[in-house]
Design a protein around this motif. Structure first.
Motif, PDB file in Angstrom:
ATOM      1  N   GLY A 167       3.453   7.215 -11.819  1.00 55.33           N
ATOM      2  CA  GLY A 167       3.995   5.862 -11.856  1.00 55.33           C
ATOM      3  C   GLY A 167       3.942   5.089 -10.565  1.00 55.33           C
ATOM      4  N   ALA A 168       3.190   5.547  -9.563  1.00 57.94           N
ATOM      5  CA  ALA A 168       3.170   4.880  -8.259  1.00 57.94           C
ATOM      6  C   ALA A 168       1.755   4.427  -7.934  1.00 57.94           C
ATOM      7  CB  ALA A 168       3.699   5.816  -7.178  1.00 57.94           C
ATOM      8  N   PRO A 169       1.430   3.149  -8.137  1.00 59.27           N
ATOM      9  CA  PRO A 169       0.085   2.672  -7.802  1.00 59.27           C
ATOM     10  C   PRO A 169      -0.139   2.674  -6.304  1.00 59.27           C
ATOM     11  CG  PRO A 169       1.521   0.830  -8.355  1.00 59.27           C
ATOM     12  CD  PRO A 169       2.292   2.076  -8.663  1.00 59.27           C
ATOM     13  N   LYS A 170      -1.368   2.935  -5.888  1.00 56.14           N
ATOM     14  CA  LYS A 170      -1.683   2.915  -4.463  1.00 56.14           C
ATOM     15  C   LYS A 170      -1.656   1.502  -3.897  1.00 56.14           C
ATOM     16  CE  LYS A 170      -4.478   7.128  -4.109  1.00 56.14           C
ATOM     17  NZ  LYS A 170      -5.781   7.696  -3.675  1.00 56.14           N
ATOM     18  N   VAL A 171      -1.972   0.520  -4.724  1.00 58.64           N
ATOM     19  CA  VAL A 171      -1.983  -0.877  -4.277  1.00 58.64           C
ATOM     20  C   VAL A 171      -1.344  -1.756  -5.341  1.00 58.64           C
ATOM     21  CG1 VAL A 171      -3.393  -2.845  -3.556  1.00 58.64           C
ATOM     22  CG2 VAL A 171      -4.128  -0.517  -2.983  1.00 58.64           C
ATOM     23  N   ARG A 172      -0.458  -2.641  -4.892  1.00 60.00           N
ATOM     24  CA  ARG A 172       0.084  -3.667  -5.786  1.00 60.00           C
ATOM     25  C   ARG A 172       0.053  -4.999  -5.043  1.00 60.00           C
ATOM     26  NH1 ARG A 172       2.710  -4.962 -10.345  1.00 60.00           N
ATOM     27  NH2 ARG A 172       4.410  -6.472 -10.269  1.00 60.00           N
ATOM     28  N   LEU A 173      -0.573  -5.997  -5.663  1.00 62.61           N
ATOM     29  CA  LEU A 173      -0.776  -7.296  -5.033  1.00 62.61           C
ATOM     30  C   LEU A 173      -0.247  -8.400  -5.946  1.00 62.61           C
ATOM     31  CD1 LEU A 173      -2.183  -9.180  -2.885  1.00 62.61           C
ATOM     32  CD2 LEU A 173      -4.211  -9.039  -4.347  1.00 62.61           C
ATOM     33  N   VAL A 174       0.545  -9.306  -5.383  1.00 64.52           N
ATOM     34  CA  VAL A 174       1.046 -10.460  -6.121  1.00 64.52           C
ATOM     35  C   VAL A 174       0.847 -11.705  -5.260  1.00 64.52           C
ATOM     36  CG1 VAL A 174       3.008 -11.561  -7.249  1.00 64.52           C
ATOM     37  CG2 VAL A 174       2.787  -9.071  -7.307  1.00 64.52           C
ATOM     38  N   ILE A 175       0.159 -12.715  -5.809  1.00 59.87           N
ATOM     39  CA  ILE A 175      -0.041 -13.982  -5.119  1.00 59.87           C
ATOM     40  C   ILE A 175       0.361 -15.109  -6.074  1.00 59.87           C
ATOM     41  CG2 ILE A 175      -1.691 -15.540  -4.022  1.00 59.87           C
ATOM     42  CD1 ILE A 175      -3.380 -13.145  -3.309  1.00 59.87           C
ATOM     43  N   GLY A 176       1.289 -15.949  -5.630  1.00 61.61           N
ATOM     44  CA  GLY A 176       1.733 -17.061  -6.450  1.00 61.61           C
ATOM     45  C   GLY A 176       1.694 -18.360  -5.666  1.00 61.61           C
TER      46      GLY A 176
ATOM     47  N   PHE B 241       0.871  -1.176   0.000  1.00 64.32           N
ATOM     48  CA  PHE B 241       0.000   0.000   0.000  1.00 64.32           C
ATOM     49  C   PHE B 241       0.908   1.227   0.000  1.00 64.32           C
ATOM     50  CE2 PHE B 241      -2.251  -3.395   2.196  1.00 64.32           C
ATOM     51  CZ  PHE B 241      -3.454  -3.431   1.501  1.00 64.32           C
ATOM     52  N   LEU B 242       0.752   2.067  -1.011  1.00 62.19           N
ATOM     53  CA  LEU B 242       1.696   3.166  -1.219  1.00 62.19           C
ATOM     54  C   LEU B 242       0.981   4.506  -1.332  1.00 62.19           C
ATOM     55  CD1 LEU B 242       4.677   3.944  -1.782  1.00 62.19           C
ATOM     56  CD2 LEU B 242       4.203   3.567  -4.209  1.00 62.19           C
ATOM     57  N   ASP B 243       1.509   5.481  -0.614  1.00 65.24           N
ATOM     58  CA  ASP B 243       1.026   6.861  -0.712  1.00 65.24           C
ATOM     59  C   ASP B 243       2.192   7.693  -1.236  1.00 65.24           C
ATOM     60  OD1 ASP B 243      -0.413   9.237  -0.440  1.00 65.24           O
ATOM     61  OD2 ASP B 243       0.225   9.512   1.642  1.00 65.24           O
ATOM     62  N   ALA B 244       2.208   7.926  -2.543  1.00 67.15           N
ATOM     63  CA  ALA B 244       3.291   8.669  -3.193  1.00 67.15           C
ATOM     64  C   ALA B 244       2.767  10.037  -3.605  1.00 67.15           C
ATOM     65  CB  ALA B 244       3.808   7.910  -4.421  1.00 67.15           C
ATOM     66  N   VAL B 245       3.280  11.094  -2.974  1.00 67.50           N
ATOM     67  CA  VAL B 245       2.785  12.440  -3.245  1.00 67.50           C
ATOM     68  C   VAL B 245       3.944  13.386  -3.533  1.00 67.50           C
ATOM     69  CG1 VAL B 245       0.748  12.130  -1.788  1.00 67.50           C
ATOM     70  CG2 VAL B 245       2.835  13.085  -0.802  1.00 67.50           C
ATOM     71  N   GLN B 246       3.603  14.500  -4.160  1.00 64.72           N
ATOM     72  CA  GLN B 246       4.573  15.551  -4.442  1.00 64.72           C
ATOM     73  C   GLN B 246       4.590  16.549  -3.282  1.00 64.72           C
ATOM     74  OE1 GLN B 246       4.362  16.896  -8.712  1.00 64.72           O
ATOM     75  NE2 GLN B 246       2.469  15.707  -8.677  1.00 64.72           N
ATOM     76  N   THR B 247       5.789  16.999  -2.919  1.00 67.06           N
ATOM     77  CA  THR B 247       5.935  17.975  -1.840  1.00 67.06           C
ATOM     78  C   THR B 247       6.935  19.047  -2.259  1.00 67.06           C
ATOM     79  OG1 THR B 247       7.721  16.752  -0.754  1.00 67.06           O
ATOM     80  CG2 THR B 247       5.472  16.221  -0.079  1.00 67.06           C
ATOM     81  N   LYS B 248       6.867  20.200  -1.610  1.00 67.47           N
ATOM     82  CA  LYS B 248       7.812  21.298  -1.817  1.00 67.47           C
ATOM     83  C   LYS B 248       7.864  21.754  -3.267  1.00 67.47           C
ATOM     84  CE  LYS B 248      10.777  19.557   1.920  1.00 67.47           C
ATOM     85  NZ  LYS B 248      12.141  19.117   2.303  1.00 67.47           N
TER      86      LYS B 248
END
Length: 251
Positions: free
Chosen positions: A145-154, A125-132
């Motif tokens: 280029g930063a998804p909020k969620v990435r899930l991999v199940i193998g 779970f990713l929160d990628a934001v611009q600052t300054k």
């Protein structure tokens, strides 16, 4: 983040119990500035070098047949934005503009849940934001280029009906992504793919050493989607359904 030879790194690991490890780390790395392509942007050259910082803390627990990990992290790095051309036919410019701050958590689990069945899965779970950013114009907006969620199940299954045959599968899900920092409203949709495969291990009739045959089908349902994230403002098409056959010999 890949640390450079001049990077500074600090880490601490504590084992309060035999099967539990708690860790924390800090990495500061000096990296070369991005090269700006003259065929794409009106300001070709090399951006100044930058310092990226990464903080991470987590815990790893060995439950016996299954191991789980949990990590929380924050990464800061310079942010780039694309400024559209002032006149039709001219190229845009790529400029440094503040920072990109990535905060998130990552959960993973792997192991043999029952005899012959192994699972490996993880979610970020990713929160990628611009600052300054200049004048605060894009502060708090999502970074490209930063998804909020990435899930991999193998998973893998050693079949009981054919000795040496293992069936494999993987599901990958990536949520929507912003394409351009200066246009946080411009996004590509989420996508999910399924990969299936099999491998068969037999002994060579010549020297009794193992030979592994592999057959894989990537993107089984031939899902069409856009992939982004490798460069601000650029996308690539998904790979179509792909069949792969390979053999590995042991000498």
């Amino acid at each position: 983040m890949t640390a450079t030879p001049g990077a500074r790194r600090s880490a601490l690991v504590v084992k309060p119990w035999e099967n539990v490890s708690i860790y924390a780390s800090y990495i500061q790395g000096l990296q070369a500035g991005q090269t700006i392509n003259e065929a794409t942007y009106a300001n070709p050259g090399v951006l100044p070098p930058f310092v990226s910082k990464q903080y991470e803390a987590g815990v790893k627990v060995d439950w016996g047949m299954v191991t789980t990990t949990f990590a929380a992290f924050q990464i800061t790095q310079p942010n780039t934005t694309i400024t559209p051309a002032a006149r039709p036919g001219d190229l845009p410019t790529l400029d440094l503009d503040g920072e990109q701050r990535n905060r998130g958590v990552e959960i993973n689990a792997y192991g043999e849940i029952v005899e012959g069945v192994r699972l490996l899965g993880g979610v970020t779970f990713l929160d990628a934001v611009q600052t300054k950013t200049t004048g605060g114009a894009l502060d708090g907006e999502r970074a490209y280029g930063a998804p909020k969620v990435r899930l991999v199940i193998g998973g893998e299954w050693d079949t009981p009906f054919v000795d040496g045959l293992t069936l494999t599968g993987r599901v990958t899900h990536t949520s929507d992504q912003v394409v351009v920092n200066s246009r946080p409203d411009l996004k590509i949709p989420s996508w999910t793919t399924v990969d299936l495969g099999a491998r068969y291990v037999l002994l060579s009739p010549v020297d009794d050493k193992p030979i592994t045959l592999r057959f894989n089908v990537d993107n089984v349902f031939d899902k069409n989607y856009w992939k982004g994230g490798f460069s601000n403002g650029f996308l690539s098409l998904s790979d179509p359904r792909t069949y792969r056959l390979s053999t590995t010999f042991t000498f």
